[in-house]
Motif scaffolding. Sequence first.
Motif, mmCIF file in Angstrom:
data_model
loop_
_atom_site.group_PDB
_atom_site.id
_atom_site.type_symbol
_atom_site.label_atom_id
_atom_site.label_comp_id
_atom_site.label_asym_id
_atom_site.label_seq_id
_atom_site.Cartn_x
_atom_site.Cartn_y
_atom_site.Cartn_z
ATOM 1 N N ARG A 58 0.815 -1.217 0.000
ATOM 2 C CA ARG A 58 0.000 0.000 0.000
ATOM 3 C C ARG A 58 0.853 1.274 0.000
ATOM 4 O O ARG A 58 0.316 2.369 -0.228
ATOM 5 C CB ARG A 58 -0.940 0.002 1.207
ATOM 6 N N ARG A 115 3.135 4.117 -1.398
ATOM 7 C CA ARG A 115 3.154 4.687 -2.752
ATOM 8 C C ARG A 115 4.436 4.386 -3.502
ATOM 9 O O ARG A 115 4.454 4.416 -4.740
ATOM 10 C CB ARG A 115 2.921 6.199 -2.684
ATOM 11 N N GLU A 118 5.906 -1.396 -5.301
ATOM 12 C CA GLU A 118 5.080 -2.157 -6.230
ATOM 13 C C GLU A 118 5.381 -3.644 -6.045
ATOM 14 O O GLU A 118 6.545 -4.049 -6.094
ATOM 15 C CB GLU A 118 5.361 -1.757 -7.682
ATOM 16 N N GLN A 162 4.261 -7.449 -7.417
ATOM 17 C CA GLN A 162 3.542 -8.273 -8.379
ATOM 18 C C GLN A 162 3.807 -9.745 -8.104
ATOM 19 O O GLN A 162 4.919 -10.112 -7.675
ATOM 20 C CB GLN A 162 3.972 -7.948 -9.813
ATOM 21 N N SER A 164 -1.027 -8.139 -12.627
ATOM 22 C CA SER A 164 -1.035 -6.704 -12.367
ATOM 23 C C SER A 164 -1.011 -6.450 -10.867
ATOM 24 O O SER A 164 -1.205 -7.369 -10.055
ATOM 25 C CB SER A 164 -2.290 -6.065 -12.965
ATOM 26 N N LEU A 165 -0.771 -5.209 -10.478
ATOM 27 C CA LEU A 165 -0.756 -4.875 -9.053
ATOM 28 C C LEU A 165 -2.085 -5.229 -8.393
ATOM 29 O O LEU A 165 -2.110 -5.816 -7.301
ATOM 30 C CB LEU A 165 -0.457 -3.388 -8.867
ATOM 31 N N GLU A 166 -3.186 -4.902 -9.064
ATOM 32 C CA GLU A 166 -4.501 -5.181 -8.497
ATOM 33 C C GLU A 166 -4.776 -6.683 -8.415
ATOM 34 O O GLU A 166 -5.286 -7.180 -7.392
ATOM 35 C CB GLU A 166 -5.586 -4.499 -9.333
ATOM 36 N N ASP A 167 -4.442 -7.402 -9.490
ATOM 37 C CA ASP A 167 -4.671 -8.848 -9.489
ATOM 38 C C ASP A 167 -3.755 -9.559 -8.484
ATOM 39 O O ASP A 167 -4.127 -10.588 -7.913
ATOM 40 C CB ASP A 167 -4.457 -9.428 -10.887
ATOM 41 N N SER A 168 -2.572 -9.002 -8.267
ATOM 42 C CA SER A 168 -1.653 -9.583 -7.279
ATOM 43 C C SER A 168 -2.242 -9.458 -5.881
ATOM 44 O O SER A 168 -2.176 -10.402 -5.072
ATOM 45 C CB SER A 168 -0.289 -8.881 -7.344
ATOM 46 N N VAL A 169 -2.833 -8.307 -5.590
ATOM 47 C CA VAL A 169 -3.489 -8.111 -4.297
ATOM 48 C C VAL A 169 -4.635 -9.110 -4.137
ATOM 49 O O VAL A 169 -4.796 -9.739 -3.081
ATOM 50 C CB VAL A 169 -4.004 -6.662 -4.163
ATOM 51 N N SER A 170 -5.423 -9.284 -5.179
ATOM 52 C CA SER A 170 -6.555 -10.213 -5.115
ATOM 53 C C SER A 170 -6.086 -11.632 -4.856
ATOM 54 O O SER A 170 -6.694 -12.367 -4.053
ATOM 55 C CB SER A 170 -7.361 -10.153 -6.420
ATOM 56 N N GLU A 220 -4.925 -11.957 -1.229
ATOM 57 C CA GLU A 220 -6.080 -11.988 -0.323
ATOM 58 C C GLU A 220 -6.790 -13.336 -0.385
ATOM 59 O O GLU A 220 -7.253 -13.844 0.644
ATOM 60 C CB GLU A 220 -7.041 -10.856 -0.682
#
Length: 280
Positions: A197, A199, A202, A204, A265-271, A274
């Motif tokens: 989180r 800034r 990053e 992945q 992607s960064l978002e898919d990595s977070v998903s 989780e």
Amino acid sequence: MAVSSSDHHGSNEPEPSDSLRTFGAVYQGFRENAGFTQESLAPEIRYSRDFIASIEQGRRFPSKQFIDRSEDVLNACGVLHKAARPLTRKRGLATWFRQWAKLEQQALSLLTYECRLIPGLLQTESYARAVFMDQLPPLDDAQIDIQLAARMERQRLLWERPNSLYGFILEEHLFLRRTGGNDITRELIDHVLNIGRLRNVEIQIMPLVRKTHAGLHGPIRLAETPEHEWFGYSEGQESGQFLSDPKVVATLQKRYATMRTQALSLEDSVSLLERMRGEL
């Protein structure tokens, strides 16, 4: 410490530092003044000619025993001991890693691809302790505490250098292995998500199933200096290589750039993290 692969293939010695070079020059001066060649001095102090050459080139850290024997034979009057005082070792970091750790502290960009274990900058204390406890030969409690403290200290970079970019590409299986057990892995994933989180960070994930993969040669570490020069680092079982050859570094940069497009992607990595967290 480290070694430049462009100049010293297969060697585990460090690339010269200013302090080691200075000590080496002082040592060489005393040796020559005493009328010794490296070959003739070797049996007198019971160290090899190659070891003496490495000291004089600034590629080895002189032990106290080496200095003691050299003081007697070269009649250095304590000067070698005084010259060695600035050559303090950084506790808790492997000798071959210290030069890279110093570069980390100044880097404008630090990029890491890892396929063996979670990088030290992202480890929790519990995960790091589990890794240290699995080392062979075994470490005692004091050694573990020293190495653990050094590892946790390094992590301050992520918060204390908000203008530096830290990029990580991590293999999915690093979390699936569950090093240390489910509780430690759960805490680790929470920690990685929290760091992600920031800034300037990053993270992945490289998925477990992947048809093409630019990182099959192994881990990659890249660093950009304040002068905008790039260097690389490669670590093996008991050694590390500090990579300064522009062609080698450029190859690592190309591989890392390609892996960024291959990883989630960064978002898919977070998903994914989780989801793995929820399955523990």
